[in-house]
Design a protein around this motif. Structure first.
Motif, PDB file in Angstrom:
ATOM      1  N   GLU A  77     -11.326 -43.542 -65.374  1.00 30.78           N
ATOM      2  CA  GLU A  77     -11.938 -42.578 -64.459  1.00 30.78           C
ATOM      3  C   GLU A  77     -13.460 -42.666 -64.507  1.00 30.78           C
ATOM      4  OE1 GLU A  77      -9.497 -41.962 -66.581  1.00 30.78           O
ATOM      5  OE2 GLU A  77      -7.863 -41.072 -65.436  1.00 30.78           O
ATOM      6  N   ASN A  78     -14.009 -42.863 -65.712  1.00 26.47           N
ATOM      7  CA  ASN A  78     -15.455 -42.997 -65.873  1.00 26.47           C
ATOM      8  C   ASN A  78     -15.957 -44.256 -65.164  1.00 26.47           C
ATOM      9  OD1 ASN A  78     -18.045 -42.383 -66.792  1.00 26.47           O
ATOM     10  ND2 ASN A  78     -17.770 -43.551 -68.663  1.00 26.47           N
ATOM     11  N   ALA A  79     -15.226 -45.344 -65.297  1.00 32.00           N
ATOM     12  CA  ALA A  79     -15.612 -46.599 -64.632  1.00 32.00           C
ATOM     13  C   ALA A  79     -15.565 -46.440 -63.117  1.00 32.00           C
ATOM     14  CB  ALA A  79     -14.697 -47.732 -65.076  1.00 32.00           C
ATOM     15  N   ALA A  80     -14.551 -45.752 -62.617  1.00 34.23           N
ATOM     16  CA  ALA A  80     -14.439 -45.525 -61.175  1.00 34.23           C
ATOM     17  C   ALA A  80     -15.596 -44.659 -60.671  1.00 34.23           C
ATOM     18  CB  ALA A  80     -13.107 -44.860 -60.855  1.00 34.23           C
ATOM     19  N   LEU A  81     -15.976 -43.667 -61.464  1.00 36.95           N
ATOM     20  CA  LEU A  81     -17.092 -42.804 -61.105  1.00 36.95           C
ATOM     21  C   LEU A  81     -18.396 -43.600 -61.074  1.00 36.95           C
ATOM     22  CD1 LEU A  81     -18.294 -40.048 -60.482  1.00 36.95           C
ATOM     23  CD2 LEU A  81     -18.321 -39.578 -62.948  1.00 36.95           C
ATOM     24  N   LYS A  82     -18.638 -44.387 -62.095  1.00 36.92           N
ATOM     25  CA  LYS A  82     -19.852 -45.217 -62.131  1.00 36.92           C
ATOM     26  C   LYS A  82     -19.902 -46.169 -60.950  1.00 36.92           C
ATOM     27  CE  LYS A  82     -20.737 -45.357 -67.102  1.00 36.92           C
ATOM     28  NZ  LYS A  82     -20.750 -46.209 -68.286  1.00 36.92           N
ATOM     29  N   GLN A  83     -18.767 -46.760 -60.619  1.00 41.49           N
ATOM     30  CA  GLN A  83     -18.704 -47.702 -59.500  1.00 41.49           C
ATOM     31  C   GLN A  83     -19.027 -46.999 -58.175  1.00 41.49           C
ATOM     32  OE1 GLN A  83     -14.844 -49.447 -58.901  1.00 41.49           O
ATOM     33  NE2 GLN A  83     -15.650 -51.110 -57.649  1.00 41.49           N
ATOM     34  N   CYS A  84     -18.468 -45.827 -57.985  1.00 39.38           N
ATOM     35  CA  CYS A  84     -18.724 -45.075 -56.762  1.00 39.38           C
ATOM     36  C   CYS A  84     -20.198 -44.686 -56.664  1.00 39.38           C
ATOM     37  CB  CYS A  84     -17.852 -43.821 -56.714  1.00 39.38           C
ATOM     38  SG  CYS A  84     -18.066 -42.860 -55.202  1.00 39.38           S
ATOM     39  N   LEU A  85     -20.755 -44.141 -57.743  1.00 38.25           N
ATOM     40  CA  LEU A  85     -22.157 -43.731 -57.731  1.00 38.25           C
ATOM     41  C   LEU A  85     -23.078 -44.927 -57.524  1.00 38.25           C
ATOM     42  CD1 LEU A  85     -22.160 -41.102 -60.621  1.00 38.25           C
ATOM     43  CD2 LEU A  85     -22.198 -40.654 -58.164  1.00 38.25           C
ATOM     44  N   THR A  86     -22.800 -46.041 -58.185  1.00 40.65           N
ATOM     45  CA  THR A  86     -23.624 -47.245 -58.051  1.00 40.65           C
ATOM     46  C   THR A  86     -23.617 -47.747 -56.620  1.00 40.65           C
ATOM     47  OG1 THR A  86     -23.218 -47.853 -60.352  1.00 40.65           O
ATOM     48  CG2 THR A  86     -23.970 -49.598 -58.885  1.00 40.65           C
ATOM     49  N   ARG A  87     -22.462 -47.698 -55.974  1.00 43.39           N
ATOM     50  CA  ARG A  87     -22.382 -48.133 -54.583  1.00 43.39           C
ATOM     51  C   ARG A  87     -23.352 -47.336 -53.713  1.00 43.39           C
ATOM     52  NH1 ARG A  87     -17.282 -46.654 -52.737  1.00 43.39           N
ATOM     53  NH2 ARG A  87     -18.073 -45.178 -51.244  1.00 43.39           N
ATOM     54  N   TRP A  88     -23.442 -46.032 -53.949  1.00 49.31           N
ATOM     55  CA  TRP A  88     -24.338 -45.196 -53.145  1.00 49.31           C
ATOM     56  C   TRP A  88     -25.795 -45.369 -53.547  1.00 49.31           C
ATOM     57  CZ3 TRP A  88     -22.953 -43.797 -48.639  1.00 49.31           C
ATOM     58  CH2 TRP A  88     -21.605 -43.629 -48.363  1.00 49.31           C
ATOM     59  N   TYR A  89     -26.081 -45.601 -54.832  1.00 47.87           N
ATOM     60  CA  TYR A  89     -27.463 -45.817 -55.271  1.00 47.87           C
ATOM     61  C   TYR A  89     -28.055 -47.061 -54.627  1.00 47.87           C
ATOM     62  CZ  TYR A  89     -26.525 -42.522 -59.111  1.00 47.87           C
ATOM     63  OH  TYR A  89     -26.190 -41.424 -59.860  1.00 47.87           O
ATOM     64  N   GLU A  90     -27.213 -48.038 -54.333  1.00 49.53           N
ATOM     65  CA  GLU A  90     -27.682 -49.304 -53.778  1.00 49.53           C
ATOM     66  C   GLU A  90     -27.746 -49.293 -52.249  1.00 49.53           C
ATOM     67  OE1 GLU A  90     -24.935 -52.018 -55.596  1.00 49.53           O
ATOM     68  OE2 GLU A  90     -25.986 -51.936 -57.519  1.00 49.53           O
ATOM     69  N   ASP A  91     -27.262 -48.250 -51.622  1.00 51.43           N
ATOM     70  CA  ASP A  91     -27.244 -48.141 -50.162  1.00 51.43           C
ATOM     71  C   ASP A  91     -28.625 -47.676 -49.671  1.00 51.43           C
ATOM     72  OD1 ASP A  91     -26.974 -46.673 -47.569  1.00 51.43           O
ATOM     73  OD2 ASP A  91     -24.878 -47.295 -47.766  1.00 51.43           O
ATOM     74  N   GLU A  92     -29.325 -48.524 -48.918  1.00 52.97           N
ATOM     75  CA  GLU A  92     -30.693 -48.223 -48.466  1.00 52.97           C
ATOM     76  C   GLU A  92     -30.745 -47.032 -47.510  1.00 52.97           C
ATOM     77  OE1 GLU A  92     -33.748 -49.275 -49.469  1.00 52.97           O
ATOM     78  OE2 GLU A  92     -32.611 -50.304 -51.037  1.00 52.97           O
ATOM     79  N   ASP A  93     -29.762 -46.912 -46.627  1.00 53.41           N
ATOM     80  CA  ASP A  93     -29.744 -45.772 -45.703  1.00 53.41           C
ATOM     81  C   ASP A  93     -29.591 -44.458 -46.470  1.00 53.41           C
ATOM     82  OD1 ASP A  93     -30.029 -47.384 -43.459  1.00 53.41           O
ATOM     83  OD2 ASP A  93     -27.859 -47.585 -43.168  1.00 53.41           O
ATOM     84  N   PHE A  94     -28.726 -44.462 -47.465  1.00 50.43           N
ATOM     85  CA  PHE A  94     -28.521 -43.277 -48.298  1.00 50.43           C
ATOM     86  C   PHE A  94     -29.797 -42.948 -49.074  1.00 50.43           C
ATOM     87  CE2 PHE A  94     -26.986 -41.316 -52.320  1.00 50.43           C
ATOM     88  CZ  PHE A  94     -26.475 -40.139 -51.769  1.00 50.43           C
ATOM     89  N   LYS A  95     -30.440 -43.980 -49.610  1.00 51.25           N
ATOM     90  CA  LYS A  95     -31.701 -43.800 -50.341  1.00 51.25           C
ATOM     91  C   LYS A  95     -32.760 -43.165 -49.434  1.00 51.25           C
ATOM     92  CE  LYS A  95     -32.118 -47.273 -53.382  1.00 51.25           C
ATOM     93  NZ  LYS A  95     -32.554 -48.538 -53.975  1.00 51.25           N
TER      94      LYS A  95
END
Length: 126
Positions: A77-95
Motif C-alpha cells: 500500500e505504501n509503494a502504491a501511494l508513493k507511485q501515485c504521488l510521484t506521478r502527480w509530482y512529475e506532472d507539469e500541468d499539475f505543478k
C-alpha cells in the motif's frame, strides 16, 4: 524632522510593502523557500486529497489494522501511494496549477492579512 516617523525593516521592501506590510499582493515572483517547500507541500496536499484518495484510504486502513506491524504489513500500500504521488509530482500541468493556487492564496493573504486557515475557521464557526 523630529515628528517624522520612519519604519525600518530587515526585509526587502517588496516583502514588507502592501496594505498590511506583508508584501505586494500583485508580486508573482517566488522565493527559494516557496519553490522548494511551500509549493511541494501544496502539491502533496492536493494530490493526497484529490488525486490519490483511494490509495490513501487503503494505506490508512492498512495502518489502522496493523498498528505496530504496519511498517512490514503495509509495504504494498505504501509503494502504491508513493507511485501515485510521484506521478502527480512529475506532472507539469499539475505543478503549474498548484503554483497558481499558491500564488493566488499568497496574494489574497497579502491583500487581506487573513490566512487560509483563519478563513476556514471562520467558515466552520458560522
Amino acid at each position: 524632522m523630529a515628528n517624522e516617523t520612519h519604519k525600518t525593516s530587515i526585509l526587502h521592501e517588496k516583502y514588507a510593502s502592501g496594505p498590511h506590510g506583508l508584501g505586494d499582493p500583485e508580486d508573482r515572483s517566488l522565493r527559494r523557500v516557496e519553490i522548494d517547500v511551500m509549493i511541494p507541500k501544496k502539491m502533496r496536499e492536493i494530490a493526497r486529497d484529490e488525486k490519490c484518495t483511494d490509495v490513501v484510504e487503503k494505506f490508512t486502513e492498512c495502518c489502522k489494522n496493523n498498528s505496530i506491524l504496519m511498517t512490514f504489513k503495509c509495504r504494498k500500500e505504501n509503494a502504491a501511494l508513493k507511485q501515485c504521488l510521484t506521478r502527480w509530482y512529475e506532472d507539469e500541468d499539475f505543478k503549474n496549477r498548484c503554483k497558481e493556487e499558491y500564488l493566488n492564496e499568497r496574494s489574497e493573504y497579502r491583500r487581506t492579512g487573513v490566512t487560509q486557515k483563519q478563513k476556514q475557521r471562520l467558515a466552520t464557526s458560522m
